[in-house]
Design an enzyme around this catalytic site. Structure first.
Site, PDB file in Angstrom:
ATOM      1  N   GLU A 179       0.728  -1.309   0.071  1.00 51.82           N
ATOM      2  CA  GLU A 179       0.032  -0.043  -0.090  1.00 51.82           C
ATOM      3  C   GLU A 179       0.888   1.368  -0.133  1.00 51.82           C
ATOM      4  OE1 GLU A 179      -2.006  -0.955   3.713  1.00 51.82           O
ATOM      5  OE2 GLU A 179      -2.818  -2.638   2.857  1.00 51.82           O
ATOM      6  N   SER A 209      -5.623  -4.988   0.477  1.00 50.53           N
ATOM      7  CA  SER A 209      -5.839  -6.322   0.022  1.00 50.53           C
ATOM      8  C   SER A 209      -4.526  -7.345   0.681  1.00 50.53           C
ATOM      9  CB  SER A 209      -5.959  -6.623  -1.439  1.00 50.53           C
ATOM     10  OG  SER A 209      -6.939  -5.774  -1.928  1.00 50.53           O
ATOM     11  N   GLU A 210      -4.464  -7.290   2.029  1.00 51.13           N
ATOM     12  CA  GLU A 210      -3.035  -8.070   2.476  1.00 51.13           C
ATOM     13  C   GLU A 210      -3.051  -9.226   2.077  1.00 51.13           C
ATOM     14  OE1 GLU A 210      -4.827  -5.695   4.110  1.00 51.13           O
ATOM     15  OE2 GLU A 210      -3.450  -4.311   4.893  1.00 51.13           O
ATOM     16  N   ASP A 268       1.167  -5.915  12.213  1.00 51.84           N
ATOM     17  CA  ASP A 268       0.109  -6.419  12.699  1.00 51.84           C
ATOM     18  C   ASP A 268      -1.066  -6.611  11.414  1.00 51.84           C
ATOM     19  OD1 ASP A 268      -0.354  -5.097  15.928  1.00 51.84           O
ATOM     20  OD2 ASP A 268       1.159  -4.234  14.573  1.00 51.84           O
ATOM     21  N   HIS A 294      -1.576  -2.173  16.666  1.00 50.32           N
ATOM     22  CA  HIS A 294      -0.425  -1.477  15.886  1.00 50.32           C
ATOM     23  C   HIS A 294       1.077  -1.489  16.501  1.00 50.32           C
ATOM     24  CE1 HIS A 294      -3.736   0.374  13.455  1.00 50.32           C
ATOM     25  NE2 HIS A 294      -2.810   0.831  12.905  1.00 50.32           N
TER      26      HIS A 294
HETATM   27  C1  LIG Z   1      -5.908  -4.103   7.166  1.00 52.04           C
HETATM   28  C2  LIG Z   1      -5.169  -2.963   7.246  1.00 52.04           C
HETATM   29  N1  LIG Z   1      -4.482  -2.671   6.331  1.00 52.04           N
HETATM   30  C3  LIG Z   1      -3.946  -1.286   6.307  1.00 52.04           C
HETATM   31  C4  LIG Z   1      -4.317  -0.461   7.166  1.00 52.04           C
HETATM   32  C5  LIG Z   1      -3.627   0.854   7.448  1.00 52.04           C
HETATM   33  N2  LIG Z   1      -4.725   2.046   6.927  1.00 52.04           N
HETATM   34  C6  LIG Z   1      -5.292   2.626   7.934  1.00 52.04           C
HETATM   35  S1  LIG Z   1      -6.613   3.590   7.404  1.00 52.04           S
HETATM   36  C7  LIG Z   1      -6.018   3.366   5.965  1.00 52.04           C
HETATM   37  C8  LIG Z   1      -6.908   3.899   4.703  1.00 52.04           C
HETATM   38  C9  LIG Z   1      -8.635   3.417   4.823  1.00 52.04           C
HETATM   39  O1  LIG Z   1      -9.171   4.105   3.860  1.00 52.04           O
HETATM   40  P1  LIG Z   1     -10.779   3.966   4.002  1.00 52.04           P
HETATM   41  O2  LIG Z   1     -11.106   2.779   4.507  1.00 52.04           O
HETATM   42  O3  LIG Z   1     -11.313   4.597   2.757  1.00 52.04           O
HETATM   43  O4  LIG Z   1     -10.865   4.971   5.242  1.00 52.04           O
HETATM   44  P2  LIG Z   1     -10.555   6.671   5.439  1.00 52.04           P
HETATM   45  O5  LIG Z   1      -9.393   6.942   5.873  1.00 52.04           O
HETATM   46  O6  LIG Z   1     -10.585   7.213   3.957  1.00 52.04           O
HETATM   47  O7  LIG Z   1     -11.677   7.455   6.227  1.00 52.04           O
HETATM   48  C10 LIG Z   1      -5.017   2.249   5.723  1.00 52.04           C
HETATM   49  C11 LIG Z   1      -4.508   1.889   4.555  1.00 52.04           C
HETATM   50  C12 LIG Z   1      -5.206  -0.742   8.205  1.00 52.04           C
HETATM   51  N3  LIG Z   1      -5.286  -0.064   9.313  1.00 52.04           N
HETATM   52  N4  LIG Z   1      -5.458  -2.036   8.287  1.00 52.04           N
END
Ligand SMILES: Cc1ncc(C[n+]2csc(CCOP(=O)(O)OP(=O)(O)O)c2C)c(N)n1
Ligand SMILES: Cc1ncc(C[n+]2csc(CCOP(=O)(O)OP(=O)(O)O)c2C)c(N)n1
Ligand SMILES: [Mg+2]
Ligand SMILES: [Mg+2]
Lengths: 335, 344, 335, 344
Positions: free
Chosen positions: C39, C68-69, C94, C138
């Site tokens: 990502e 998409s882990e 995590d 985290h």
């Molecule tokens: C499984 C997982 N992968 C990556 C992350 C890191 N991460 C935290 S928020 C985020 C983006 C999420 O986007 P969205 O669901 O559209 O929510 P928004 O932040 O736009 O409100 C990511 C990649 C995570 N917390 N959990």
């Protein structure tokens, strides 16, 4: 196999699988909040552990699910948060790898993270261990991982009576319980008390044999082999004390310490890979508590650090066998 | 040990004509027939050997589903890759794996594809582009997608084909993998072998919505839904989809409706199924259907081909039974180069 | 921080984060089969470890992925099977819990299961550890799990030079390498040799301090605190030998045994939960190899078995601190 | 410590009329307005406190997205449950959580919702049916689905609502959870809060196919796609969907297009975004839009409501800063009943 009443009216002889079935049955009859979800459970489950449940409890409490391990685990958690008490059936332990976020990041942490508001009262049943040449993706034993994971109880029974009594405790527990059914021992027979199945408290080892020469600590599917080894050892004059831990977290440190204080020799035997297995924790803890000076030998016997191979010729090679246990015990007593 | 008759890899696949199956040349029809009867014969021999106690562990056979493996793989070259699932013998054979080494592997003997470490659920033959069966439902999806991505990065012309069952469409990797393939415009063909059941549960009882094609479309993956027991339809649809993929059009899905004659594993009687359904399923045999087409076109050698397949598989089975076990010490090989252990 | 050439022309001073970036950069320049997926990597990655990569290598080799882990991990594996060499960037350890099937059941086993046909030459980068009050989901450290998992190499650097040299080795390795970047140390500075980054072989500990009184074995983000404790201990007359393992599998058993043979006292210090941590394996192995009779003390210091709390007041309470290390070392020397 | 003004749980929600937003009674418009300005004030105070170094750890605020939380939750009763994601302050406030205890939690102080163990990413208030924020993208999906299943089993009339972002639609749990909810006909509303970005990546650059509604439909979950910055549209659509759900119609999805004013976390400047997009996003403020509607209907107290919200949050912030840290020994509480450790 259906359970049959034996001559002694107070006990029945049955299989480990049936013992688990009876325990879940009893608890589902006792408490309408208990239900089970997992693949094929409406048909009795892959192993027949839920045979007849659909007929008795209906499809809302005996929920055959899609092949959606993440959601089997996560939905179980969600349902617990509103006050039901799910038995989450994972079919074969290896598939839990498809649901680790839900188990590790959610179930194990949710009570703590939320300052005690959540009570994830789930039982996660995960039949594990080597089993009739099923190769690397259907035979893993990683129970030691979960001892290292705060927030969960880890149970690994090996006998008919313990399967029943510990499962009753697991279902009644407000803590999440990871319940490792020893799948190779499903057909193993034994006796258990007839009638109401009493809960067996977590954290108490069972002494399978008393002895003076060394302490063998063990659990799960390898236990029958350790018992066998104990008999062979006795014949060659080695008097082993054998403890089946039954639960790995909490584990019965007091019983192990008491035994090692007596024998001064410790051998931990497990089916899982030796490196990084729970045997390491036991040795480290015993050394820590008793001091190296008070111990003559502290050894482990587990599998070499290899995935599980398929061929009987190879699987047998890497398995912990009765012979290997006997040899390791003798070496420990000589050492 | 009998030598295995591998189907020649069809380097430049001849495009099939979807509508007129009669347009197929006779050699190709024979190829398809031979592949299907070899798969059938393999599975029957394996099932029998398992019943006889010669094959340890679980065994999942694909009797009744031969049309899908044959019809898809006839369109592939050796360089193309496939991933498979727990029911993968047919895929491996159709991709060109040797039945001899497959039998050795099923028996857990020396010379088997995995040296006896894999067994039925883990057969692989990288030399013909068969990247392996998989014991985890959906396990092959991300692997196929990644293989396609790697091939694209390497500027290879090869593509990846991913076989999975209807049961796999309810696991997360289905969504992730199809989205991913569409996003990066990867050369991958998803093949959903839909036999209507997943283990002991009818898939429709655990699956919501209009079905796999709608799911795929919602993820940007178009495709075709066909009768998987009509091998010519499978062949034709695959050819069409692969043409689009090879032209850089990105991923496609083939949904092939089929029927599994046996239970989930060799020890499962599948007694819960409606006997009428079972009878109907068996009546719709892909081999019999192609045999009818071939007979109409004057083919006379079908019995001989089938007999040859049976003989071939019997000889592989016998050879496997006679073969030595792997050296115990090989249990320690092929874990990792650095940090490997050697003791027992 | 950009690296800057210091007075001594042979070394540069830079951050651990930049050291990792330079190592990956060098290897991607050297070998066109190396690429990175995860990502936000096209934007340089969450931590800036891939800053400038998109510009240099383009979007086919610097692949920003969906959230998409499972597929990040599994596609990395698939791409390795056709001969590319992916760096799989998992952002924060995590989240690897969302990709455990692909890691545990596939990557770790595929070579073995297929009898050597598959070579899953992937590097899985998983920044781990406690880090500025990020709470339970985290901050986890579960590196010991993977020591127990056959088929993988486990790397956990703590210094600028090791981050660079071990990452180069990881990228060149044909075995799958689980690379635990110590995320709390990203901004930590240190020196490394200028120019070509040489690979550092796996399985060799680094002696950070020689001493006679006890052996402290440690790794990852806690290392700077152990070094600090070593200085404090020296001031109070305790002469500690400090070994940074750097890789946990394979681990430098020979170096540890040699040191403990000399000092007779072992203390393992790690940031992870003590119960079931890799410290247990070290203690058990040392006891096994040297015998209890040849050791005076063998202790561990890790975190209590708790999820990581958020509040600084609580996080500090459960963290392994310099003071706790000093106290544990003193107790070990007295004991 | 200032007392928190919780919106009264609307026991029997008054159905909104989708077409004529003018049909909303004034009290409800005020409710929505108050909820939105309280969320805005909360987030601004939190952002400022984070910049001042008083809030440790990562902080994700929802400025610009207030319309979704407010418009959905006004339709819920206290017994209904919600799950949320990493950007969950607005959801919690709208569901009735106390801003005072939320601030205490953000600051890591005694009396916070999680006793300081959770922080911004893990706020929960089970007493008002807020089953928790989540640090894992998609983490709340299976939990919400299971909560709905549990509620159904218990014959409760309550339903579950699951808030997630556009980024969550690319993870496996989206497929699994929606299929599951449809399959068991569960009372759950999925709310996709689509701000177009996931961390530092525009979601459309990593998402294939026609979008979230098509994905949901393919899994058997129908729903509505609306302008999430029009709180009245959110309210009306939610009311419609909940009516269907409460009538036993099974799960629904609400897709709410919205805009996040700030970067991903409080420390992210989001400099990569097109300044014109940012300006357009801010111009389309859900609060300003409702204010215009209210002004048209003669409301005069909007400034006072907004000022009250600012004052309220300032006082919670100050109270949190003055509050004691949790007792260190509490770090050992609430791990588990059996097998808990007590040492340090
Ligand atoms: C499984 C997982 N992968 C990556 C992350 C890191 N991460 C935290 S928020 C985020 C983006 C999420 O986007 P969205 O669901 O559209 O929510 P928004 O932040 O736009 O409100 C990511 C990649 C995570 N917390 N959990
Ligand atoms: C992740 C996972 N869950 C469960 C299983 C057990 N299992 C093996 S095959 C199977 C059914 C698969 O059905 P389908 O994909 O339709 O293939 P089929 O057997 O019908 O060919 C199940 C549930 C598994 N192997 N992996
Ligand atoms: Mg099927
Ligand atoms: Mg978003």
């Amino acid at each position: 196999m259906t359970s049959k009443i034996t001559a002694k009216p107070a006990t029945i002889e049955t299989t480990l699988n049936e013992a688990g079935r009876l325990a879940a049955l009893q608890e589902m009859r006792r408490d309408p909040r208990v239900w089970v979800l997992g693949e094929d459970v409406a048909r009795g489950g892959l192993w027949g552990q839920y045979k007849g449940f659909l007929e008795e409890f209906g499809p809302e409490r005996v929920v055959s699910t899609p092949i959606s391990e993440s959601t089997i685990m996560g939905a179980g958690l969600g349902a617990a948060l509103v006050g039901t008490r799910p038995i989450i059936e994972m079919r074969i332990f290896d598939f839990v790898m498809c649901a680790m976020d839900e188990l590790v990041n959610q179930i194990a942490k949710i009570r703590y993270m939320f300052g005690g508001q959540a009570r994830p009262a789930v039982v996660v049943r995960m039949p594990h261990g080597m089993w009739r040449n099923s190769a690397a993706q259907h035979s893993q034993m990683l129970e030691s991982w979960f001892v290292h994971l705060p927030g969960v109880i880890v149970v690994a029974p090996s006998s008919v009576e313990d399967e029943a009594g510990l499962l009753v405790s697991a279902i009644r527990s407000d803590d999440p319980v990871l319940f490792f059914d020893p799948k190779d021992l499903w057909p193993a027979t034994g006796t258990m008390t007839a009638g109401e199945i009493a809960p067996i408290p977590f954290g108490r080892a069972r002494t399978l044999r008393e002895g003076r020469d060394l302490t063998i600590v063990t659990w799960s599917a390898i236990v029958p082999k350790v018992i066998e080894a104990g008999v062979t050892l006795a014949q060659s004059g080695v008097d082993a004390e054998i403890l089946d831990l039954r639960t790995l977290w909490p584990w019965d440190e007091a019983a192990v310490l008491a035994s090692v204080r007596k024998t001064k020799r410790l051998l931990v035997v497990h089916e899982a890979v030796e490196v990084g297995g729970f045997g390491a924790e036991i040795v480290a803890r015993v050394i820590d508590q008793l001091g190296p000076a008070n111990i003559l030998v502290a050894k482990r016997l587990g599998a070499p650090r290899l995935p599980i191979p398929f061929s009987p010729a190879l699987e047998n090679q890497i398995r912990v066998t009765t012979d290997k246990i006997v040899a390791a015990a003798k070496a420990a007593v000589m050492g | 040990m009998a030598k295995s008759a591998r189907p020649k890899p069809t380097g430049k696949p001849e495009p099939a004509t979807p509508a007129a199956t009669g347009g197929h040349n006779l050699a190709r029809l024979h190829d398809l027939y031979r592949t299907m009867v070899r798969i059938r014969a393999f599975e029957e021999a394996a099932l029998d050997a398992h019943k006889a106690g010669d094959i340890p562990g679980p065994l999942h056979v694909s009797i009744g589903q031969e049309g899908v493996a044959a019809g898809v793989c006839v369109n592939l070259s050796r360089e193309d890759r496939i991933t498979s699932n727990h029911r993968g013998h047919g895929h491996a054979l159709a991709k060109g794996a040797g039945a001899d080494r497959m039998f050795l592997e099923l028996f857990g003997r020396e010379g088997g594809y995995c040296g006896g470490k894999g067994g039925s659920m883990h057969i692989a033959d990288f030399s013909v582009g068969m990247l392996g069966a998989n014991g985890v439902v959906s396990g092959g999806i991300p692997i196929a997608v990644g293989a396609a991505q790697g091939l694209k990065l390497l500027r290879s012309k090869a593509i990846a084909v991913c076989f999975f069952g209807d049961g796999a469409t309810n696991r997360g990797p289905f969504l992730e993998g199809l989205n991913w393939a569409a996003l990066y415009n990867l050369p991958v063909l998803f093949v959903c072998e839909d036999n209507g059941v997943a283990a002991f549960t009818a898939t429709q009882t655990v699956t919501a919505g209009p079905g796999v094609m709608a799911r795929a479309a919602s993820l940007g993956v178009p495709g075709l839904s066909i009768d998987g027991n009509d091998v010519l339809a499978v062949d034709a649809a695959t050819a069409d989809l692969l043409a689009a993929i090879r032209a850089g059009g990105g991923p496609r899905i083939l949904h092939a409706k089929t029927y599994r004659w046996t239970g989930h594993t060799s020890t499962d009687a599948a007694a819960w199924r409606d006997p009428q359904d079972v009878a109907a399923g068996k009546a719709n045999c892909p081999i019999a259907r192609l045999a009818a087409v071939l007979a109409e076109r004057g083919a006379k050698d079908l019995t001989a081909i089938a007999a040859a397949a049976t003989t071939e598989m019997a000889s592989h089975r016998a050879a496997a039974k006679a073969a030595p076990w792997p050296q115990p010490s090989t249990a320690f090989d092929d874990v990792q180069d650095v940090g490997a252990v050697r003791f027992s």
